[in-house]
Design a protein around this motif. Structure first.
Motif, short mmCIF file in Angstrom:
data_model
loop_
_atom_site.label_atom_id
_atom_site.label_comp_id
_atom_site.label_asym_id
_atom_site.label_seq_id
_atom_site.Cartn_x
_atom_site.Cartn_y
_atom_site.Cartn_z
N PRO A 128 0.79 -1.23 0.00
CA PRO A 128 0.00 0.00 0.00
C PRO A 128 0.82 1.28 0.00
CG PRO A 128 0.07 -0.92 2.19
CD PRO A 128 0.75 -1.91 1.28
N CYS A 129 2.14 1.17 0.21
CA CYS A 129 2.95 2.38 0.30
C CYS A 129 4.35 2.10 -0.22
CB CYS A 129 3.01 2.89 1.74
SG CYS A 129 3.77 1.73 2.88
N SER A 130 5.13 3.16 -0.31
CA SER A 130 6.53 3.10 -0.74
C SER A 130 7.39 3.73 0.34
CB SER A 130 6.72 3.88 -2.04
OG SER A 130 5.91 3.36 -3.06
N PRO A 131 8.68 3.43 0.37
CA PRO A 131 9.55 4.09 1.35
C PRO A 131 9.47 5.60 1.20
CG PRO A 131 10.69 2.25 0.34
CD PRO A 131 9.41 2.43 -0.42
N GLY A 132 9.35 6.29 2.32
CA GLY A 132 9.25 7.74 2.33
C GLY A 132 7.83 8.26 2.46
N ALA B 191 16.93 -2.53 20.99
CA ALA B 191 16.66 -1.30 21.73
C ALA B 191 17.04 -0.06 20.93
CB ALA B 191 17.40 -1.31 23.06
N ASP B 192 17.93 -0.21 19.92
CA ASP B 192 18.33 0.92 19.08
C ASP B 192 17.25 1.28 18.06
OD1 ASP B 192 18.84 -1.53 17.78
OD2 ASP B 192 20.26 -0.59 16.42
N GLN B 193 16.14 0.55 18.05
CA GLN B 193 15.05 0.78 17.10
C GLN B 193 13.88 1.52 17.75
OE1 GLN B 193 15.24 0.03 13.84
NE2 GLN B 193 17.30 -0.73 14.18
N ASP B 194 14.17 2.47 18.64
CA ASP B 194 13.13 3.21 19.33
C ASP B 194 12.21 3.91 18.34
OD1 ASP B 194 11.86 4.08 21.66
OD2 ASP B 194 12.90 6.00 21.54
N GLU B 195 10.92 3.83 18.58
CA GLU B 195 9.87 4.43 17.74
C GLU B 195 9.77 3.79 16.36
OE1 GLU B 195 7.64 6.32 19.07
OE2 GLU B 195 8.75 6.45 20.93
N MET B 196 10.31 2.59 16.20
CA MET B 196 10.21 1.86 14.93
C MET B 196 9.20 0.73 15.11
SD MET B 196 12.26 3.43 12.89
CE MET B 196 12.92 2.49 11.56
N TRP B 197 8.28 0.61 14.16
CA TRP B 197 7.23 -0.39 14.22
C TRP B 197 7.26 -1.23 12.95
CZ3 TRP B 197 3.37 -0.83 18.08
CH2 TRP B 197 3.51 0.09 19.12
N LEU B 198 7.04 -2.52 13.08
CA LEU B 198 6.91 -3.43 11.95
C LEU B 198 5.43 -3.74 11.83
CD1 LEU B 198 8.81 -4.74 9.97
CD2 LEU B 198 8.94 -6.71 11.46
N VAL B 199 4.81 -3.32 10.71
CA VAL B 199 3.37 -3.38 10.52
C VAL B 199 3.04 -4.14 9.24
CG1 VAL B 199 1.32 -1.94 10.18
CG2 VAL B 199 3.10 -1.18 11.73
N LYS B 200 1.97 -4.95 9.28
CA LYS B 200 1.49 -5.61 8.07
C LYS B 200 0.98 -4.56 7.10
CE LYS B 200 -0.05 -9.86 10.29
NZ LYS B 200 -1.22 -10.71 10.56
N GLY B 201 1.24 -4.76 5.82
CA GLY B 201 0.76 -3.83 4.81
C GLY B 201 -0.75 -3.65 4.85
N GLU B 202 -1.46 -4.71 5.17
CA GLU B 202 -2.93 -4.63 5.22
C GLU B 202 -3.44 -3.83 6.41
OE1 GLU B 202 -3.52 -9.09 7.06
OE2 GLU B 202 -2.80 -8.78 5.02
N ASP B 203 -2.58 -3.54 7.39
CA ASP B 203 -2.98 -2.74 8.55
C ASP B 203 -2.77 -1.25 8.34
OD1 ASP B 203 -3.82 -4.94 9.98
OD2 ASP B 203 -1.90 -5.23 10.99
N ILE B 204 -2.22 -0.87 7.20
CA ILE B 204 -2.06 0.55 6.89
C ILE B 204 -3.38 1.07 6.37
CG2 ILE B 204 -0.90 2.22 5.40
CD1 ILE B 204 1.60 0.46 5.66
N ALA B 205 -3.95 2.05 7.08
CA ALA B 205 -5.28 2.57 6.74
C ALA B 205 -5.24 3.53 5.57
CB ALA B 205 -5.90 3.26 7.96
N ALA B 206 -4.18 4.33 5.47
CA ALA B 206 -4.12 5.34 4.41
C ALA B 206 -2.69 5.82 4.22
CB ALA B 206 -5.01 6.53 4.76
N VAL B 207 -2.43 6.32 3.00
CA VAL B 207 -1.17 7.02 2.70
C VAL B 207 -1.53 8.50 2.68
CG1 VAL B 207 0.63 7.40 0.99
CG2 VAL B 207 -0.24 5.10 1.37
N LEU B 208 -0.76 9.30 3.42
CA LEU B 208 -1.03 10.74 3.52
C LEU B 208 -0.17 11.49 2.51
CD1 LEU B 208 -0.95 10.95 7.41
CD2 LEU B 208 -2.94 10.63 5.94
N ARG B 209 -0.80 12.28 1.67
CA ARG B 209 -0.05 13.05 0.65
C ARG B 209 -0.20 14.52 0.89
NH1 ARG B 209 2.36 9.27 -2.55
NH2 ARG B 209 1.06 7.47 -2.90
#
Length: 108
Positions: free
Chosen positions: A66-70, A90-108
């Motif tokens: 559903p999205c591209s990097p950036g 622990a060096d990945q603070d504020e980083m989330w691994l999410v299924k593509g199908e759980d992305i509700a929208a791409v904001l432009r």
């Protein structure tokens, strides 16, 4: 693919690595933090840092990501995994691994 000082994270098929944005909003004289916003909205805004390959169905059809990097994306507060809470990441603070199908929208 994101390389940090210690860890290289490559999302698997159908997954997106997202850096959650910290957003503060001023309403009148009161600052509303993202933690307060998420309890009300149950949604987060973040930036897609890395996108895995499309997931393939049993029929052989590839589901498009559903999205591209950036891209800035909107996703559910209960979706995915917080990598900062994972032992060894622990060096990945504020980083989330999410299924593509759980992305509700791409904001432009």
């Amino acid at each position: 693919m994101v390389k940090t000082e210690k860890t290289l994270v490559l999302p698997s098929a159908g997954l997106v690595l997202i850096h959650r944005e910290e957003i503060e909003e001023k309403r009148g004289r009161v600052f509303v933090t993202q933690d307060a916003q998420k309890k009300a909205a149950h949604l987060f805004i973040g930036k897609a840092v890395a996108v895995g390959p499309p997931r393939t169905l049993e029929s052989g059809q590839a589901l498009p990501m559903p999205c591209s990097p950036g891209d800035r994306v909107l996703y559910g507060a209960f979706a995915g995994w917080d990598l900062g809470q994972t032992p060894g990441l622990a060096d990945q603070d504020e980083m989330w691994l999410v299924k593509g199908e759980d992305i509700a929208a791409v904001l432009r």
